[in-house]
Design a protein around this motif. Sequence first.
Motif, PDB file in Angstrom:
ATOM      1  N   LEU A 154       3.502  20.226 -14.833  1.00 29.84           N
ATOM      2  CA  LEU A 154       4.498  19.259 -15.279  1.00 29.84           C
ATOM      3  C   LEU A 154       5.825  19.424 -14.535  1.00 29.84           C
ATOM      4  O   LEU A 154       6.319  20.549 -14.378  1.00 29.84           O
ATOM      5  N   PRO A 155       6.413  18.321 -14.091  1.00 29.61           N
ATOM      6  CA  PRO A 155       7.793  18.384 -13.625  1.00 29.61           C
ATOM      7  C   PRO A 155       8.729  18.519 -14.827  1.00 29.61           C
ATOM      8  O   PRO A 155       8.310  18.357 -15.972  1.00 29.61           O
ATOM      9  N   HIS A 156       9.991  18.814 -14.554  1.00 32.07           N
ATOM     10  CA  HIS A 156      10.968  18.990 -15.618  1.00 32.07           C
ATOM     11  C   HIS A 156      12.082  17.951 -15.476  1.00 32.07           C
ATOM     12  O   HIS A 156      12.388  17.494 -14.375  1.00 32.07           O
ATOM     13  N   CYS A 157      12.691  17.605 -16.593  1.00 32.29           N
ATOM     14  CA  CYS A 157      13.752  16.598 -16.613  1.00 32.29           C
ATOM     15  C   CYS A 157      14.902  17.027 -15.709  1.00 32.29           C
ATOM     16  O   CYS A 157      15.366  18.171 -15.779  1.00 32.29           O
ATOM     17  N   ARG A 158      15.388  16.101 -14.904  1.00 27.11           N
ATOM     18  CA  ARG A 158      16.452  16.413 -13.958  1.00 27.11           C
ATOM     19  C   ARG A 158      17.795  16.627 -14.666  1.00 27.11           C
ATOM     20  O   ARG A 158      18.731  17.133 -14.051  1.00 27.11           O
ATOM     21  N   PHE A 159      17.894  16.237 -15.936  1.00 23.95           N
ATOM     22  CA  PHE A 159      19.137  16.476 -16.674  1.00 23.95           C
ATOM     23  C   PHE A 159      19.033  17.667 -17.617  1.00 23.95           C
ATOM     24  O   PHE A 159      19.826  18.598 -17.540  1.00 23.95           O
TER      25      PHE A 159
ATOM     26  N   ALA B 268      16.064  19.584 -18.290  1.00 23.07           N
ATOM     27  CA  ALA B 268      15.036  20.562 -17.906  1.00 23.07           C
ATOM     28  C   ALA B 268      13.840  20.630 -18.855  1.00 23.07           C
ATOM     29  O   ALA B 268      13.008  21.528 -18.753  1.00 23.07           O
ATOM     30  N   THR B 269      13.709  19.668 -19.760  1.00 26.75           N
ATOM     31  CA  THR B 269      12.543  19.620 -20.639  1.00 26.75           C
ATOM     32  C   THR B 269      11.297  19.212 -19.839  1.00 26.75           C
ATOM     33  O   THR B 269      11.382  18.331 -18.989  1.00 26.75           O
ATOM     34  N   PRO B 270      10.134  19.820 -20.082  1.00 27.85           N
ATOM     35  CA  PRO B 270       8.909  19.387 -19.394  1.00 27.85           C
ATOM     36  C   PRO B 270       8.626  17.908 -19.667  1.00 27.85           C
ATOM     37  O   PRO B 270       8.757  17.438 -20.802  1.00 27.85           O
ATOM     38  N   LEU B 271       8.231  17.191 -18.624  1.00 28.24           N
ATOM     39  CA  LEU B 271       7.990  15.751 -18.728  1.00 28.24           C
ATOM     40  C   LEU B 271       6.515  15.501 -18.999  1.00 28.24           C
ATOM     41  O   LEU B 271       5.670  15.606 -18.112  1.00 28.24           O
ATOM     42  N   THR B 272       6.202  15.150 -20.228  1.00 26.08           N
ATOM     43  CA  THR B 272       4.815  14.988 -20.655  1.00 26.08           C
ATOM     44  C   THR B 272       4.377  13.529 -20.752  1.00 26.08           C
ATOM     45  O   THR B 272       3.207  13.264 -21.025  1.00 26.08           O
ATOM     46  N   THR B 273       5.286  12.596 -20.555  1.00 26.60           N
ATOM     47  CA  THR B 273       4.987  11.187 -20.821  1.00 26.60           C
ATOM     48  C   THR B 273       5.216  10.331 -19.586  1.00 26.60           C
ATOM     49  O   THR B 273       6.287  10.384 -18.974  1.00 26.60           O
ATOM     50  N   THR B 274       4.229   9.521 -19.223  1.00 26.98           N
ATOM     51  CA  THR B 274       4.323   8.606 -18.092  1.00 26.98           C
ATOM     52  C   THR B 274       4.776   7.228 -18.562  1.00 26.98           C
ATOM     53  O   THR B 274       4.238   6.692 -19.532  1.00 26.98           O
ATOM     54  N   LEU B 275       5.757   6.668 -17.859  1.00 27.65           N
ATOM     55  CA  LEU B 275       6.129   5.269 -18.082  1.00 27.65           C
ATOM     56  C   LEU B 275       5.275   4.373 -17.206  1.00 27.65           C
ATOM     57  O   LEU B 275       4.686   3.395 -17.674  1.00 27.65           O
ATOM     58  N   CYS B 276       5.163   4.723 -15.911  1.00 19.53           N
ATOM     59  CA  CYS B 276       4.437   3.887 -14.959  1.00 19.53           C
ATOM     60  C   CYS B 276       4.153   4.701 -13.705  1.00 19.53           C
ATOM     61  O   CYS B 276       5.079   5.272 -13.125  1.00 19.53           O
ATOM     62  N   ASP B 277       2.914   4.758 -13.299  1.00 12.24           N
ATOM     63  CA  ASP B 277       2.523   5.452 -12.069  1.00 12.24           C
ATOM     64  C   ASP B 277       2.152   4.389 -11.035  1.00 12.24           C
ATOM     65  O   ASP B 277       1.129   3.715 -11.160  1.00 12.24           O
ATOM     66  N   LEU B 278       2.985   4.239 -10.013  1.00 12.01           N
ATOM     67  CA  LEU B 278       2.778   3.197  -9.000  1.00 12.01           C
ATOM     68  C   LEU B 278       2.029   3.707  -7.782  1.00 12.01           C
ATOM     69  O   LEU B 278       1.873   2.978  -6.802  1.00 12.01           O
ATOM     70  N   GLY B 279       1.559   4.935  -7.830  1.00 13.29           N
ATOM     71  CA  GLY B 279       0.771   5.468  -6.725  1.00 13.29           C
ATOM     72  C   GLY B 279       1.643   5.987  -5.592  1.00 13.29           C
ATOM     73  O   GLY B 279       2.810   6.323  -5.787  1.00 13.29           O
ATOM     74  N   SER B 280       1.083   6.031  -4.392  1.00 15.72           N
ATOM     75  CA  SER B 280       1.809   6.527  -3.225  1.00 15.72           C
ATOM     76  C   SER B 280       2.476   5.365  -2.507  1.00 15.72           C
ATOM     77  O   SER B 280       1.849   4.340  -2.251  1.00 15.72           O
ATOM     78  N   MET B 281       3.752   5.529  -2.178  1.00 12.43           N
ATOM     79  CA  MET B 281       4.542   4.457  -1.573  1.00 12.43           C
ATOM     80  C   MET B 281       5.361   4.991  -0.404  1.00 12.43           C
ATOM     81  O   MET B 281       5.840   6.128  -0.437  1.00 12.43           O
ATOM     82  N   PRO B 282       5.583   4.157   0.623  1.00 15.76           N
ATOM     83  CA  PRO B 282       6.557   4.526   1.655  1.00 15.76           C
ATOM     84  C   PRO B 282       7.961   4.414   1.094  1.00 15.76           C
ATOM     85  O   PRO B 282       8.176   3.811   0.029  1.00 15.76           O
ATOM     86  N   LEU B 283       8.939   4.985   1.770  1.00 14.46           N
ATOM     87  CA  LEU B 283      10.327   4.823   1.349  1.00 14.46           C
ATOM     88  C   LEU B 283      10.704   3.351   1.430  1.00 14.46           C
ATOM     89  O   LEU B 283      10.428   2.676   2.424  1.00 14.46           O
ATOM     90  N   ALA B 284      11.349   2.857   0.395  1.00 13.93           N
ATOM     91  CA  ALA B 284      11.587   1.416   0.267  1.00 13.93           C
ATOM     92  C   ALA B 284      12.540   0.866   1.313  1.00 13.93           C
ATOM     93  O   ALA B 284      12.551  -0.342   1.570  1.00 13.93           O
TER      94      ALA B 284
END
Length: 414
Positions: free
Chosen positions: A8-13, A15-31
């Motif tokens: 699990l990654p951790h919250c950038r503010f 530091a809580t473990p991030l257990t919930t997905t909002l949306c996984d858009l897959g692999s993307m190039p830099l916009a």
Amino acid sequence: MTAATSTLPHCRFCATPLTTTLCDLGSMPLANDYRLPDDSNPERSFPLHARVCPSCLLVQVDDSVPPDAIFSDYAYFSSYSDSWVAHAKRYADAMIERFKLGADALVVEVASNDGYLLQHFKVAGVPVLGVEPAANVAETARAKGIDTEVAFFGVETASRLVGQGKRADLMAANNVLAHVPDIRDFVGGFATLLKPEGVVTFEFPHVLNLIEKVQFDTIYHEHFSYLSLVTVEKVFAAVGLKAIDVEELPTHGGSLRLFAAPIASSHQPSARLDALRAKEHAASLDTLAGYEGFAAKVAEVKRGFLAFLAEAKAAGKTIAAYGAAAKGNTFLNFCGVGPADIVAVFDRSLAKQGRLLPGSQIPILSPDKISEIAPDYLVILPWNIAEEVMEQTRPLMPSGSSFVTAVPSIRLTP
């Protein structure tokens, strides 16, 4: 939403473990990684996964790209949008009047881009300073006479400026709060650089609109966070700031302009803050329940757009797009379309013309080419300025053609 199954990654503010997905858009190039047609280097692609912190409810994407790979040489110039420059002038006029800013004041804009906003304060005789990490964009601002510091902003940069005798009466941070990987350090810089009675305004897209209007295309690597009042107030409190007022704006699909000041200042909170807190509570943005079901709505937008493309192509129609915008790149790449579907994208930015959209590889042309290609449909990728685009391009479009926006659903406009 789904629970994460890998490390699990951790919250950038917080530091809580991030257990919930909002949306996984897959692999993307830099916009904003626009490439020349003869560029033979492999195109970089990174995971684009938005999650919700179960503690502070900050919506955020995983740290998969170092910020200096994005912002040191940037392809976005604010002055290419007439409506955005007009928005900036209205802001400058309003702030000068509200806070009685004159020749003895200092206005500092963080992520000042090409001077699109500070130029209006400078003309009014108010001293200005821009802080902009992209050297190529900062040079454009300096050419306009806007004093600009080339640096990433945070406590260290703010402390250095204070050491040079600079303290701000007003600070502005438009559409940058979402762009910083370390949001605590970034906001702490404002607390450091403001005068004791100084004010900072942050403008950022409201996550409530992202969810309700399915604005998934505003998710990309350059946007590390997606913000609500409930979360931003937690960030403010952690660094010694307090919210004092808020305005709801139509820009970027629905934004907040949040005013903040040092906690010890005499500024008092407005009734508009209470009204917005109630609005977010009604939408359950203060609980995880408010973020459920978003991924299914995103999938439906993709299905609708692909159905439109298939029908138009079957009828022998030519489809082009307008606006080589970052949100458009997320949208096109998630939908999996390319030059066989959309023949070209038109954009006023000279820095983008002659290049290819990242991922989709659609060529970017000057709007002058619209009449030459004569598309039956023109898909407006930056839907937040659709009216402006239609007004500018309608004279170039062939008779019987239509404009198309696809978020939150397909809409055709003659």
